[in-house]
Design an enzyme around this catalytic site. Structure first.
Site, mmCIF file in Angstrom:
data_model
loop_
_atom_site.group_PDB
_atom_site.id
_atom_site.type_symbol
_atom_site.label_atom_id
_atom_site.label_comp_id
_atom_site.label_asym_id
_atom_site.label_seq_id
_atom_site.Cartn_x
_atom_site.Cartn_y
_atom_site.Cartn_z
ATOM 1 N N HIS A 113 -18.138 44.192 5.068
ATOM 2 C CA HIS A 113 -18.118 43.360 4.006
ATOM 3 C C HIS A 113 -19.249 43.977 2.958
ATOM 4 O O HIS A 113 -19.204 43.851 1.692
ATOM 5 C CB HIS A 113 -18.592 41.645 4.215
ATOM 6 C CG HIS A 113 -18.128 41.043 2.941
ATOM 7 N ND1 HIS A 113 -16.598 40.921 2.355
ATOM 8 C CD2 HIS A 113 -18.925 40.248 2.138
ATOM 9 C CE1 HIS A 113 -16.713 40.069 1.451
ATOM 10 N NE2 HIS A 113 -17.843 39.947 1.254
ATOM 11 N N GLY B 105 -20.176 35.570 -4.606
ATOM 12 C CA GLY B 105 -20.669 34.131 -4.109
ATOM 13 C C GLY B 105 -19.242 33.207 -3.631
ATOM 14 O O GLY B 105 -18.881 33.313 -2.398
ATOM 15 N N SER C 138 -16.043 40.865 -3.547
ATOM 16 C CA SER C 138 -16.133 39.720 -2.865
ATOM 17 C C SER C 138 -15.372 38.380 -3.758
ATOM 18 O O SER C 138 -14.542 38.711 -4.303
ATOM 19 C CB SER C 138 -17.290 39.329 -2.183
ATOM 20 O OG SER C 138 -17.604 38.018 -1.378
ATOM 21 N N TRP C 139 -16.355 37.365 -3.832
ATOM 22 C CA TRP C 139 -15.706 36.470 -4.905
ATOM 23 C C TRP C 139 -15.469 37.125 -6.422
ATOM 24 O O TRP C 139 -14.436 36.741 -6.969
ATOM 25 C CB TRP C 139 -16.765 35.315 -4.795
ATOM 26 C CG TRP C 139 -16.441 34.424 -6.066
ATOM 27 C CD1 TRP C 139 -17.221 34.480 -7.329
ATOM 28 C CD2 TRP C 139 -15.220 33.495 -6.612
ATOM 29 N NE1 TRP C 139 -16.905 33.531 -8.234
ATOM 30 C CE2 TRP C 139 -15.500 33.206 -7.901
ATOM 31 C CE3 TRP C 139 -14.099 33.302 -5.963
ATOM 32 C CZ2 TRP C 139 -14.713 32.328 -8.487
ATOM 33 C CZ3 TRP C 139 -13.306 32.560 -6.652
ATOM 34 C CH2 TRP C 139 -13.489 32.000 -7.902
ATOM 35 N N ASP D 279 -14.608 44.757 7.747
ATOM 36 C CA ASP D 279 -15.039 43.469 7.139
ATOM 37 C C ASP D 279 -14.669 42.183 7.930
ATOM 38 O O ASP D 279 -13.207 41.989 7.820
ATOM 39 C CB ASP D 279 -14.593 43.633 5.670
ATOM 40 C CG ASP D 279 -15.121 42.297 4.921
ATOM 41 O OD1 ASP D 279 -15.314 41.498 5.321
ATOM 42 O OD2 ASP D 279 -14.874 42.816 3.523
#
Length: 323
Positions: free
Chosen positions: A303, A47, A119-120, A275
């Site tokens: 991604h 996120g 990711s985050w 990505d």
């Protein structure tokens, strides 16, 4: 448990769950699946503000892992929910999330755990591991980010060179923004508006842009961002814009510069060559600074990954299960 080489493990349900009081009026939802006596592993979702989905459980052999999942502050089943404009975001920062992870580890009586997330999630994993390396056994990251301001600038401005039509619409959503660099902060301010219509429009514009960045990738089901339920969308955009407008409260380049603190922790980094949301250069630079990390570049993916990404992650987690 046996599985097909290219398949994830079957769905499983938690055998324990609860709400952890982390202070400041926040309750963090957690759950534990798999083998109570298995190797501890923590799933750290992306996120920021995505919430943890049941699909993440299926990367772990339930006979060999004790899998812990949690919803970070303000999202998923944690309360207060960031979709509520009354929820106070002052107590939702990277430092708060790191402290929450430590409280959860102590609450569950875990000495060391494997960290998994992309990711985050990879930013939060690295920040936690560099602060508490003695609590981390291994790390597995698909889709590496470190939330440098340069990475944020790429995602919300630079990649607009590839999607100029969508980026023009994204920029038009906050005409008050002072220059291109003020877009994320302008969206963060709109997500704090007392006007529900303003927040809803900002949410829709943000999600449309994020979906555009992922539009060249293969995925099934609804669009990754705008396809979320409305309440989850608003929390995600509010939390994302809040974190990214503050550079995640990290010094620029901090996580790569301090990667030496991860010495002795085995890591597997998996990144799609195409990505567009988080270019490969970040994973490459991290792998150079962290000698115990293996980087696998997956050609033809982005991604969201794909079958080869899933296979590489499963192989790593199966290998670490025995250690």
């Amino acid at each position: 448990m046996d599985r097909e080489p290219d398949a994830k493990y079957p769905p499983i349900e938690p055998y324990d769950q609860g709400m952890l009081d982390v202070g400041d009026g926040n309750l963090v939802h957690w759950e534990v699946c798999g083998n109570p006596d298995g190797k501890p592993a923590l799933v750290v979702h992306g996120g920021p503000g995505s919430g943890c989905g049941a699909h993440a459980r299926q990367y772990f052999d339930p006979d060999r892992y004790r899998v812990v999942l949690f919803d970070q502050r303000g999202c998923g089943r944690s309360t207060p929910h960031a979709s509520d404009p009354a929820a106070d975001m002052r107590h939702n920062t990277t430092a708060h999330l790191i402290a929450d992870m430590e409280r959860l580890r102590v609450r569950l009586g875990i000495e060391k755990w494997l960290l998994y997330g992309g990711s985050w999630g990879s930013t939060l994993i690295l920040a936690y591991a560099e602060e508490h390396p003695e609590r981390v056994s291994e790390i597995v990251i698909p889709a590496v980010t470190t939330t440098r301001r340069s990475e944020i600038d790429w995602l919300y401005r630079g990649v607009g060179r590839i999607f100029p039509e969508a980026w023009d619409l994204f920029r038009a959503g906050v005409p008050e923004a002072a220059g291109d660099g003020g877009l994320v902060a302008a969206y963060a301010r709109r997500m704090e508006s007392p006007d529900a219509a303003v927040r809803a429009k900002a949410t829709a514009d943000w999600c449309a842009w994020e979906d555009a960045v992922l539009s060249q990738e293969t995925y099934s089901g609804p669009p990754p961002y705008s396809g979320r339920p409305g309440r989850a969308q608003q929390a995600l955009v509010r939390i994302c814009s809040h974190y990214f407008s503050h550079g995640a409260w990290l010094e620029e380049g901090q996580l790569i510069r301090n990667a030496g603190r991860l010495a002795g922790i085995p890591g597997v980094l998996v990144h799609g060559r195409f990505d567009l949301g988080g270019p490969l250069i970040t994973a490459w630079e991290l792998s150079k600074a962290w000698p115990d990390a293996e980087l696998t570049v997956i050609d033809g993916t982005g991604h969201l990954g794909g079958p080869a990404t899933t296979r590489t992650v499963l192989e790593a987690l199966d290998r670490f299960a025995a250690q």
